[in-house]
Design an enzyme around this catalytic site. Structure first.
Site, mmCIF file in Angstrom:
data_model
loop_
_atom_site.group_PDB
_atom_site.id
_atom_site.type_symbol
_atom_site.label_atom_id
_atom_site.label_comp_id
_atom_site.label_asym_id
_atom_site.label_seq_id
_atom_site.Cartn_x
_atom_site.Cartn_y
_atom_site.Cartn_z
ATOM 1 N N SER A 95 0.839 -1.207 0.000
ATOM 2 C CA SER A 95 0.000 0.000 0.000
ATOM 3 C C SER A 95 0.868 1.249 0.000
ATOM 4 N N ILE A 168 -7.129 7.847 4.414
ATOM 5 C CA ILE A 168 -6.019 8.190 3.524
ATOM 6 C C ILE A 168 -4.721 7.520 3.998
ATOM 7 N N THR A 169 -4.261 6.573 3.190
ATOM 8 C CA THR A 169 -3.032 5.833 3.496
ATOM 9 C C THR A 169 -1.853 6.817 3.543
ATOM 10 N N GLU A 367 -9.596 1.208 -3.639
ATOM 11 C CA GLU A 367 -9.328 1.327 -5.089
ATOM 12 C C GLU A 367 -10.498 0.791 -5.924
ATOM 13 N N PHE A 387 -24.998 1.742 -12.067
ATOM 14 C CA PHE A 387 -24.494 2.443 -10.877
ATOM 15 C C PHE A 387 -25.607 3.159 -10.118
HETATM 16 P P1 TGC Z 1 -17.330 8.257 -15.360
HETATM 17 O O1 TGC Z 1 -18.327 9.157 -16.009
HETATM 18 O O2 TGC Z 1 -17.365 6.792 -15.619
HETATM 19 O O3 TGC Z 1 -15.846 8.783 -15.720
HETATM 20 C C1 TGC Z 1 -15.488 10.139 -15.573
HETATM 21 C C2 TGC Z 1 -14.317 10.382 -16.534
HETATM 22 O O4 TGC Z 1 -13.203 9.565 -16.173
HETATM 23 C C3 TGC Z 1 -12.848 8.668 -17.252
HETATM 24 N N1 TGC Z 1 -12.486 7.386 -16.633
HETATM 25 C C4 TGC Z 1 -11.230 6.980 -16.460
HETATM 26 N N2 TGC Z 1 -10.076 7.526 -16.831
HETATM 27 C C5 TGC Z 1 -8.950 6.862 -16.510
HETATM 28 N N3 TGC Z 1 -8.942 5.701 -15.822
HETATM 29 C C6 TGC Z 1 -10.093 5.143 -15.410
HETATM 30 N N4 TGC Z 1 -10.082 4.010 -14.692
HETATM 31 C C7 TGC Z 1 -11.311 5.775 -15.741
HETATM 32 N N5 TGC Z 1 -12.607 5.504 -15.511
HETATM 33 C C8 TGC Z 1 -13.325 6.494 -16.061
HETATM 34 C C9 TGC Z 1 -14.089 8.588 -18.094
HETATM 35 O O5 TGC Z 1 -13.778 8.257 -19.438
HETATM 36 C C10 TGC Z 1 -14.629 9.998 -17.979
HETATM 37 O O6 TGC Z 1 -13.825 10.841 -18.803
HETATM 38 P P2 TGC Z 1 -14.445 12.154 -19.536
HETATM 39 O O7 TGC Z 1 -13.348 12.636 -20.428
HETATM 40 O O8 TGC Z 1 -15.654 11.658 -20.254
HETATM 41 O O9 TGC Z 1 -14.779 13.101 -18.431
HETATM 42 O O10 TGC Z 1 -17.392 8.583 -13.802
HETATM 43 P P3 TGC Z 1 -18.471 8.206 -12.702
HETATM 44 O O11 TGC Z 1 -18.675 9.372 -11.804
HETATM 45 O O12 TGC Z 1 -19.690 7.594 -13.348
HETATM 46 O O13 TGC Z 1 -17.696 7.118 -11.809
HETATM 47 C C11 TGC Z 1 -17.458 5.874 -12.223
HETATM 48 C C12 TGC Z 1 -16.942 4.986 -11.057
HETATM 49 C C13 TGC Z 1 -18.038 4.698 -10.048
HETATM 50 C C14 TGC Z 1 -16.514 3.695 -11.716
HETATM 51 C C15 TGC Z 1 -15.766 5.678 -10.351
HETATM 52 O O14 TGC Z 1 -16.188 6.754 -9.612
HETATM 53 C C16 TGC Z 1 -14.991 4.745 -9.456
HETATM 54 O O15 TGC Z 1 -14.090 4.061 -9.928
HETATM 55 N N6 TGC Z 1 -15.311 4.684 -8.124
HETATM 56 C C17 TGC Z 1 -14.487 3.952 -7.158
HETATM 57 C C18 TGC Z 1 -13.744 4.947 -6.314
HETATM 58 C C19 TGC Z 1 -12.368 4.472 -5.959
HETATM 59 O O16 TGC Z 1 -11.812 3.564 -6.555
HETATM 60 N N7 TGC Z 1 -11.763 5.143 -5.002
HETATM 61 C C20 TGC Z 1 -10.412 4.851 -4.651
HETATM 62 C C21 TGC Z 1 -9.842 5.894 -3.719
HETATM 63 S S1 TGC Z 1 -8.097 5.848 -3.574
HETATM 64 C C22 TGC Z 1 -7.751 4.465 -2.728
HETATM 65 O O17 TGC Z 1 -8.552 3.665 -2.407
HETATM 66 C C23 TGC Z 1 -6.327 4.271 -2.412
HETATM 67 S S2 TGC Z 1 -5.938 2.865 -1.523
HETATM 68 C C24 TGC Z 1 -4.268 3.026 -1.585
HETATM 69 C C25 TGC Z 1 -3.526 1.935 -0.951
HETATM 70 O O18 TGC Z 1 -3.365 1.975 0.276
HETATM 71 O O19 TGC Z 1 -3.028 1.037 -1.702
HETATM 72 P P1 FAD Z 2 -19.173 2.722 0.084
HETATM 73 O O1 FAD Z 2 -18.953 3.456 -1.183
HETATM 74 O O2 FAD Z 2 -20.063 3.358 1.105
HETATM 75 O O3 FAD Z 2 -19.704 1.254 -0.253
HETATM 76 C C1 FAD Z 2 -20.335 0.427 0.723
HETATM 77 C C2 FAD Z 2 -20.889 -0.794 0.009
HETATM 78 O O4 FAD Z 2 -21.859 -0.382 -0.954
HETATM 79 C C3 FAD Z 2 -19.840 -1.590 -0.772
HETATM 80 O O5 FAD Z 2 -20.136 -2.955 -0.708
HETATM 81 C C4 FAD Z 2 -20.018 -1.106 -2.207
HETATM 82 O O6 FAD Z 2 -19.592 -2.067 -3.172
HETATM 83 C C5 FAD Z 2 -21.529 -0.914 -2.239
HETATM 84 N N1 FAD Z 2 -21.938 0.027 -3.275
HETATM 85 C C6 FAD Z 2 -21.614 1.345 -3.398
HETATM 86 N N2 FAD Z 2 -22.158 1.860 -4.490
HETATM 87 C C7 FAD Z 2 -22.862 0.863 -5.102
HETATM 88 C C8 FAD Z 2 -23.639 0.749 -6.285
HETATM 89 N N3 FAD Z 2 -23.799 1.804 -7.118
HETATM 90 N N4 FAD Z 2 -24.195 -0.439 -6.586
HETATM 91 C C9 FAD Z 2 -24.002 -1.516 -5.789
HETATM 92 N N5 FAD Z 2 -23.276 -1.489 -4.658
HETATM 93 C C10 FAD Z 2 -22.708 -0.312 -4.315
HETATM 94 N N6 FAD Z 2 -9.107 6.426 -0.269
HETATM 95 C C11 FAD Z 2 -8.298 7.432 -0.734
HETATM 96 O O7 FAD Z 2 -8.754 8.372 -1.353
HETATM 97 N N7 FAD Z 2 -6.951 7.384 -0.485
HETATM 98 C C12 FAD Z 2 -6.365 6.397 0.193
HETATM 99 O O8 FAD Z 2 -5.135 6.387 0.380
HETATM 100 C C13 FAD Z 2 -7.190 5.333 0.710
HETATM 101 N N8 FAD Z 2 -6.648 4.351 1.475
HETATM 102 C C14 FAD Z 2 -7.466 3.430 2.076
HETATM 103 C C15 FAD Z 2 -6.936 2.547 3.010
HETATM 104 C C16 FAD Z 2 -7.770 1.635 3.665
HETATM 105 C C17 FAD Z 2 -7.189 0.716 4.702
HETATM 106 C C18 FAD Z 2 -9.151 1.573 3.325
HETATM 107 C C19 FAD Z 2 -10.041 0.558 3.991
HETATM 108 C C20 FAD Z 2 -9.686 2.466 2.424
HETATM 109 C C21 FAD Z 2 -8.850 3.419 1.801
HETATM 110 N N9 FAD Z 2 -9.394 4.379 0.935
HETATM 111 C C22 FAD Z 2 -8.576 5.398 0.443
HETATM 112 C C23 FAD Z 2 -10.835 4.484 0.732
HETATM 113 C C24 FAD Z 2 -11.393 3.459 -0.248
HETATM 114 O O9 FAD Z 2 -11.066 3.760 -1.562
HETATM 115 C C25 FAD Z 2 -12.901 3.397 -0.039
HETATM 116 O O10 FAD Z 2 -13.119 2.769 1.202
HETATM 117 C C26 FAD Z 2 -13.605 2.636 -1.154
HETATM 118 O O11 FAD Z 2 -13.547 3.368 -2.362
HETATM 119 C C27 FAD Z 2 -15.090 2.332 -0.812
HETATM 120 O O12 FAD Z 2 -15.734 3.455 -0.321
HETATM 121 P P2 FAD Z 2 -16.586 3.357 1.064
HETATM 122 O O13 FAD Z 2 -15.707 2.709 2.083
HETATM 123 O O14 FAD Z 2 -17.095 4.719 1.351
HETATM 124 O O15 FAD Z 2 -17.749 2.370 0.758
#
Ligand code: TGC
Ligand code: FAD
Length: 388
Positions: A95, A168-169, A367, A387
């Site tokens: 991570s 936030i990691t 992620e 979604f």
């Molecule tokens: P959507 O309309 O689908 O897309 C908006 C714009 O983004 C483009 N796009 C991408 N571009 C690059 N890479 C991707 N994977 C992309 N996916 C989409 C897309 O083409 C569009 O571009 P444009 O030019 O048309 O504006 O957006 P949406 O709002 O409908 O969202 C889609 C959804 C739900 C899939 C997205 O919000 C999502 O992936 N949600 C999950 C959130 C998430 O992954 N959060 C992670 C936070 S960081 C973290 O967890 C770090 S952990 C670190 C660690 O400790 O290892």
């Molecule tokens: P929610 O979005 O509230 O989801 C809860 C449940 O609902 C899940 O089962 C999900 O799949 C489901 N759900 C949500 N939407 C839908 C839908 N449309 N249809 C069906 N099911 C749905 N974030 C950062 O920005 N930076 C970091 O460095 C980072 N580090 C992390 C480190 C750890 C240890 C953890 C646990 C999380 C970290 N995250 C970070 C946050 C992480 O990316 C979020 O936890 C993750 O994206 C899910 O968001 P949430 O926890 O709010 O769950």
């Protein structure tokens, strides 16, 4: 004895000498420096901060970053193999490296001003600086488009940021944060530096997972950042492009965790006797081991293919979603089965099982949760968004 890897299909032949060299140096680091200390850090809930310099010394930060900024300029598969070895040690270390490489150095290199690149990339590559990535908010995880954090342009130049990020990691120990906030309703990225007025990063406590990782809140209370600290990308594709990088590293990384629990299971079942013979001799146990090996091998093949697609530039983010989703699920399943195979011993810190199983509960969620990647692929197959 050092780790030999799990390589049923002789996949080493798919990698270059340089890629295998990078993998092996991380493998040695994990065996020598990580394994002896990691269980205690997990139990104590502490991040092994003293390992970050060694990680930098073996080139773990900026693996894909241009050499002119202190990176190694290597490819995606080299990066993936390094993440695999690190996560065999612990998901916390992977991570840390995912964030540093994919979520901080990548956006700075791709979208940062020259001044920002020169200021931060060499320091991040050498671990003189640590980074974090603030996208998630308390009420906006899977749906970052709804974020409440805002940026306002200041009359005299620069921006003022307000909002709260969560989960936030590395947050508390970070020198630099890549923070996403809405400017005039559009998501934008800003470089927030430790010590800027109104910025704090309190540590989150009470985790049962990723206990050797630092997880924090980011509080932005009228934080002023100069113009050059705004990234040159707007819209959600900015953070999502970073996530594509990190998700790929995770898809490789979790194979390392699965390899570790598989290896431990094979060894354990050969030595553990019940009903007068090693449990490895029972069909039900063999079936579990065969499934683990099959799943690991399938995951290795899929992620290597995606790595080469990324290297050629001929990929879609959905390919990365596929392996993030599949491989995390595979590794979590493997860890749960390994826990079962180890019986009561499976819950002890003496075996690297429960720690991996608990860590993977976070990895399958961050992620993009398993189900968010299901919906990304469901949309890709059908053309219909589920979604909302
Ligand atoms: P959507 O309309 O689908 O897309 C908006 C714009 O983004 C483009 N796009 C991408 N571009 C690059 N890479 C991707 N994977 C992309 N996916 C989409 C897309 O083409 C569009 O571009 P444009 O030019 O048309 O504006 O957006 P949406 O709002 O409908 O969202 C889609 C959804 C739900 C899939 C997205 O919000 C999502 O992936 N949600 C999950 C959130 C998430 O992954 N959060 C992670 C936070 S960081 C973290 O967890 C770090 S952990 C670190 C660690 O400790 O290892
Ligand atoms: P929610 O979005 O509230 O989801 C809860 C449940 O609902 C899940 O089962 C999900 O799949 C489901 N759900 C949500 N939407 C839908 C839908 N449309 N249809 C069906 N099911 C749905 N974030 C950062 O920005 N930076 C970091 O460095 C980072 N580090 C992390 C480190 C750890 C240890 C953890 C646990 C999380 C970290 N995250 C970070 C946050 C992480 O990316 C979020 O936890 C993750 O994206 C899910 O968001 P949430 O926890 O709010 O769950």
């Amino acid at each position: 004895m050092s780790f030999k890897g799990v390589d049923f299909f002789e996949l080493d032949s798919l990698y270059s000498e340089e890629e295998l060299m990078i993998r092996d140096s991380v493998r040695d680091f994990v065996d020598t420096d990580v394994m002896p200390v990691i269980e205690q850090h997990y139990l104590d809930g502490t991040f092994p901060e003293d390992l970050t310099q060694k990680m930098a010394d073996i080139g773990l930060f900026g693996i894909k970053t241009n050499e002119k900024y202190g990176g190694a300029g290597a490819g995606y598969c080299a990066y993936g193999l390094a993440m695999q070895e690190l996560e065999r040690g612990d998901s916390a270390l992977r991570s840390f490296a995912s964030v540093q490489n994919s979520l901080v150095m990548f956006p700075i290199e791709s979208y940062g001003s020259d001044a920002i690149k020169e200021k931060w990339l060499p320091k991040l590559a050498t671990a003189q600086a640590i980074g974090c990535f603030g996208l998630t908010e308390p009420d906006h995880g899977s749906n970052p488009a709804g974020m409440l954090s805002v940026a306002k342009k200041l009359d005299g130049g620069g921006y003022v940021l307000n909002g709260t990020k969560m989960w936030i990691t590395n947050g508390t120990i970070a020198d630099v944060a890549v923070v996403w906030a809405k400017l005039d309703g559009v998501v934008n990225g800003f470089i927030v530096e430790k010590g800027m007025g109104g910025f704090s990063a309190p540590m989150m406590k009470g985790k049962h997972s990723l206990r050797a990782s630092i997880t924090s809140e980011l509080v932005l209370d009228n934080v002023e950042v100069p113009e050059e600290n705004r990234l040159n990308i707007s819209g959600l594709k900015g953070p999502l492009s970073c996530l594509t990088q990190a998700r790929f590293g995770i898809a490789y990384g979790v194979i390392g965790a699965a390899m570790q629990v598989y290896e431990s299971s094979v060894n354990y079942t050969k030595s553990r006797k019940q009903f007068g013979k090693p449990i490895a001799g029972f069909q039900l146990i063999q079936q579990k081991l065969v499934k683990m090996l099959t799943d690991i091998s399938n995951s290795q093949l899929a992620v290597q293919r995606v790595g080469r697609m990324l290297e050629s530039g001929k990929y879609r983010p959905q390919h990365v979603s596929f392996v993030k989703r599949h491989n995390c699920n595979m590794a979590l399943d493997a860890a749960r089965v390994a826990r079962d195979i180890h019986g009561a011993n499976g819950i002890l810190a003496e075996y690297p099982i429960m720690r991996h199983a608990n860590n993977l509960e976070s990895v399958i969620t961050y992620e993009g949760t398993h189900d968010i990647h299901t919906l990304i692929l469901g949309l890709d197959i059908t053309g219909i968004s589920a979604f909302e």
